[in-house]
Design an enzyme around this catalytic site. Sequence first.
Site, PDB file in Angstrom:
ATOM      1  N   VAL A  77       0.863  -1.181   0.000  1.00  0.00           N
ATOM      2  CA  VAL A  77       0.000   0.000   0.000  1.00  0.00           C
ATOM      3  C   VAL A  77       0.900   1.232   0.000  1.00  0.00           C
ATOM      4  O   VAL A  77       1.827   1.324   0.811  1.00  0.00           O
ATOM      5  CB  VAL A  77      -0.885  -0.002   1.268  1.00  0.00           C
ATOM      6  N   CYS A  78       0.647   2.158  -0.892  1.00  0.00           N
ATOM      7  CA  CYS A  78       1.488   3.364  -0.988  1.00  0.00           C
ATOM      8  C   CYS A  78       1.346   4.219   0.275  1.00  0.00           C
ATOM      9  O   CYS A  78       0.234   4.570   0.672  1.00  0.00           O
ATOM     10  CB  CYS A  78       1.094   4.191  -2.195  1.00  0.00           C
TER      11      CYS A  78
END
Lengths: 130, 130
Positions: A77-78
């Site tokens: 997940v960024c």
Amino acid sequence: MKFAIQVNEGPYQHQASDTAYQFAKAALAKGHEIMRVFFYHDGVNNGTRLTTPPQDDRHVVNRWAQLAEQHSLDLVVCVAAAQRRGLVDEGEAKRNGKDATNIAPQFRISGLGQLVEAGIQSDRLVVFGD
Amino acid sequence: MTDEMMEEEGGVIKKFLYVNRRPPYGTIYAWESLEVVLIGAAFDQDVSLLFVDDGVFDLKKGQDTSGIDMKNFSPTYRALEMYDVEKIFVCKESLEARGLTADDLIIDCEVLEPAEVTDLMEGQDVIFNF
């Protein structure tokens, strides 16, 4: 073939995560490798463990986590997108003084460099979103 | 991967194209695209940016966001040069359809005919779509 997957939209609102999941499952069944699934934009919302869909509906988050567990997938997940949208792991909670975490099992928060690296190291980067 | 793909010490250099299709403030795509470009610059890949459709508005000079309580991020495009991101292309048809010319843009860009846009895309290893 070595695939990387990018998911740009949130669960339920948009088909992107469903299609990406079906693609990943089909590719793995054919013996391909998925070297990373990167969640960006609202796609980060696919990684919150607080998701509680109605019982007769698919569980988009748990489904990713189960696939990851079965195939040792790297679900990333960024961090920048996650911070904006309130997706937090333990490290982020400490750093930003938050009183809770909500990252789902099998997901990890990391930087955009992981996306670029996926583009470099995979044979194909497949993007799901509009 | 293209035939021209080069090997350098430490790894491969691929041709990355970032396609910006959306205007700057209605959605976060343009801004989060720029964030990938800036982070990705550290990977020393062969990077190009393309602005098409309403994405050409991202580069419009004189953006004033004071009335909408949003950060005007357009000056950040001027920093691309410092990141050695110098191949920046704009679709001529998209400009014309919106009454714009290259003079209306905040940075110097190469204006491409539609056929040249196709050629640009065909020559890439990785295309990020935003």
